[in-house]
Design an enzyme around this catalytic site. Structure first.
Site, mmCIF file in Angstrom:
data_model
loop_
_atom_site.group_PDB
_atom_site.id
_atom_site.type_symbol
_atom_site.label_atom_id
_atom_site.label_comp_id
_atom_site.label_asym_id
_atom_site.label_seq_id
_atom_site.Cartn_x
_atom_site.Cartn_y
_atom_site.Cartn_z
ATOM 1 N N ALA A 231 -0.663 7.047 -1.655
ATOM 2 C CA ALA A 231 -0.665 6.926 -3.146
ATOM 3 C C ALA A 231 -0.684 7.694 -4.555
ATOM 4 O O ALA A 231 0.644 8.178 -4.798
ATOM 5 C CB ALA A 231 -1.173 5.730 -4.272
ATOM 6 N N GLN B 17 -3.573 4.590 10.439
ATOM 7 C CA GLN B 17 -3.833 5.716 9.650
ATOM 8 C C GLN B 17 -4.999 6.094 9.758
ATOM 9 O O GLN B 17 -6.006 7.136 9.600
ATOM 10 C CB GLN B 17 -3.336 5.209 8.068
ATOM 11 C CG GLN B 17 -2.355 4.671 7.609
ATOM 12 C CD GLN B 17 -1.479 3.501 7.963
ATOM 13 O OE1 GLN B 17 -2.004 2.921 8.857
ATOM 14 N NE2 GLN B 17 -0.367 3.801 6.911
ATOM 15 N N ASP C 108 -3.874 1.807 -3.865
ATOM 16 C CA ASP C 108 -2.668 1.785 -4.107
ATOM 17 C C ASP C 108 -2.360 2.149 -4.966
ATOM 18 O O ASP C 108 -1.549 2.168 -5.741
ATOM 19 C CB ASP C 108 -2.104 1.599 -2.881
ATOM 20 C CG ASP C 108 -1.655 2.383 -1.917
ATOM 21 O OD1 ASP C 108 -2.683 1.964 -0.885
ATOM 22 O OD2 ASP C 108 -0.667 2.963 -1.441
HETATM 23 O O1 MRU Z 1 0.978 2.986 3.530
HETATM 24 P P1 MRU Z 1 0.257 4.282 3.127
HETATM 25 O O2 MRU Z 1 -0.180 5.021 4.495
HETATM 26 O O3 MRU Z 1 0.666 5.194 2.299
HETATM 27 O O4 MRU Z 1 -1.377 3.425 2.949
HETATM 28 C C1 MRU Z 1 -1.980 4.381 1.851
HETATM 29 C C2 MRU Z 1 -3.684 3.575 1.657
HETATM 30 O O5 MRU Z 1 -3.162 2.637 1.494
HETATM 31 C C3 MRU Z 1 -4.479 4.683 0.739
HETATM 32 O O6 MRU Z 1 -5.663 3.839 0.902
HETATM 33 C C4 MRU Z 1 -4.274 4.322 -0.941
HETATM 34 O O7 MRU Z 1 -2.775 4.897 -0.655
HETATM 35 C C5 MRU Z 1 -5.341 6.010 -1.147
HETATM 36 S S1 MRU Z 1 -4.262 7.462 -0.938
HETATM 37 C C6 MRU Z 1 -5.913 8.648 -1.825
#
Ligand code: MRU
Length: 329
Positions: free
Chosen positions: A48, A179, A220
């Protein structure tokens, strides 16, 4: 940290291409809002706060590339729907005058710098919550790769360890985009922090084993009542943590808090392509013709969240009051 996630140099935005990690650490360079929006959509850059920073530079680049400001803003805003940081950063950028490259780039630099400072402050506040001598379980990647640097959930991990706490770090692999396996494991090992990887389906057993002192995840978008959208799999983790009496903490900057959303029901959840589920490393593993449900995020109800750690301090339930107080609303 031993790597950079995104940086502006020589009139372009440079992004560490997260699709290739950990096998390949390549850099993608973008020079317009359109290219930036594509990089966000295709997950060259993700997480995010990082996509908020990238979008801010993307809008600055639109001024240089001669793109229409409103069209550029709309393209960036629609690149991914769930992380509110995108809207937050673009609203900040839209208020800049004059809408000339230098002024816009200066604002994007500020957003990046502030995010880095917010992560460090989140780390400091969160480290105090981490129990000594127990494991920390995290999900997805809420680290330096997902922010301007340092990370939110991994900022808490980094600060706890730097402060001398003994804690083993566990990361769920985070199906389907991995991830946790690809990014969290890579970034922690890059910085010399040992981490144990587990399949997501093993989290409940690990939590019930008594080894874990807390779960720390990013966000997010956090609604006004504390309901939190984060990477899919966070909600079942919260249920398992509750059953095992392990506290779950959300670590997120104020730019991820959406006081305009009354509850999680108002948070749009991105659905991604079927191939993320039917294929592994480009190889089909599910039969042709199967239907797929692939939400990228889920919403954890506030009642399962023990605290929300922001750069201004720790919010506790009832979040309606504590989040508004921290956000100064
Ligand atoms: O789909 P992504 O990899 O963008 O999802 C990211 C997440 O869900 C993270 O946990 C969130 O963005 C927090 S990042 C500090």
């Amino acid at each position: 940290m031993s790597f950079r996630t995104l940086w502006f140099a020589d009139g372009a935005l440079h992004l560490l291409d997260q699709r290739g990690l950990p096998a390949r650490a390549e850099v993608v360079t973008v020079k317009s809002a359109e290219e930036t929006a594509r990089a966000i959509r295709e997950m060259v850059v993700r997480g995010a706060p990082a996509i908020g920073c990238a979008a801010a530079y993307g809008l600055a680049l639109s001024a240089r590339a001669g793109e229409d400001f409103e069209k550029a803003r709309a393209a960036l805003l629609s690149a991914r729907p769930t992380a509110v940081n995108l809207r937050w950063a673009l609203e900040r950028m839209a208020a800049v005058r004059p809408r000339a490259f230098e002024a816009l780039k200066a604002e994007a630099d500020k957003i990046l710098q502030e995010d880095l400072e917010a992560c460090r402050a989140i780390g400091r506040h969160g480290a105090a919550l981490v129990p000594e001598g127990k494991g920390i379980l995290t999900h997805c990647n809420a680290g330096g790769l997902a922010t301007a640097g340092y990370g939110t959930a991994l900022g808490v991990v980094r600060a706890a360890i730097a402060g001398g706490k003994r804690c083993d770090v566990f990361a769920g692999e985070t199906r389907p985009w991995l991830q946790g396996a690809r990014l969290t494991a890579w970034e922690l090992l890059q910085d010399g922090i040992p981490v144990t990887l587990l399949p997501d389906v093993a989290a409940a057993s690990l939590l019930s084993s008594g080894k874990i002192g807390c779960v720390v995840v990013g966000a997010d978008r956090v609604a006004r009542n504390g309901d939190t959208a984060n990477k899919v799999g966070t909600y079942p983790l919260a249920l398992a943590a509750q059953a095992a009496a392990v506290p779950l903490f959300v670590a997120a900057p104020l730019s991820s808090i959406d006081l305009r959303a009354a509850s999680g029901r108002e948070i749009p959840i991105e659905e991604r392509s079927a191939e993320e589920v039917t294929h592994l490393l480009g190889q089909r593993v599910a039969p042709e013709g199967v239907s797929v449900f692939n939400p990228a995020f889920d919403v954890t109800p506030a009642r399962y969240i023990a605290a929300i750690v922001t750069e201004r301090g720790v919010a506790r339930p009832p979040y309606q009051d504590s989040l508004a107080a921290l956000a100064g609303a």
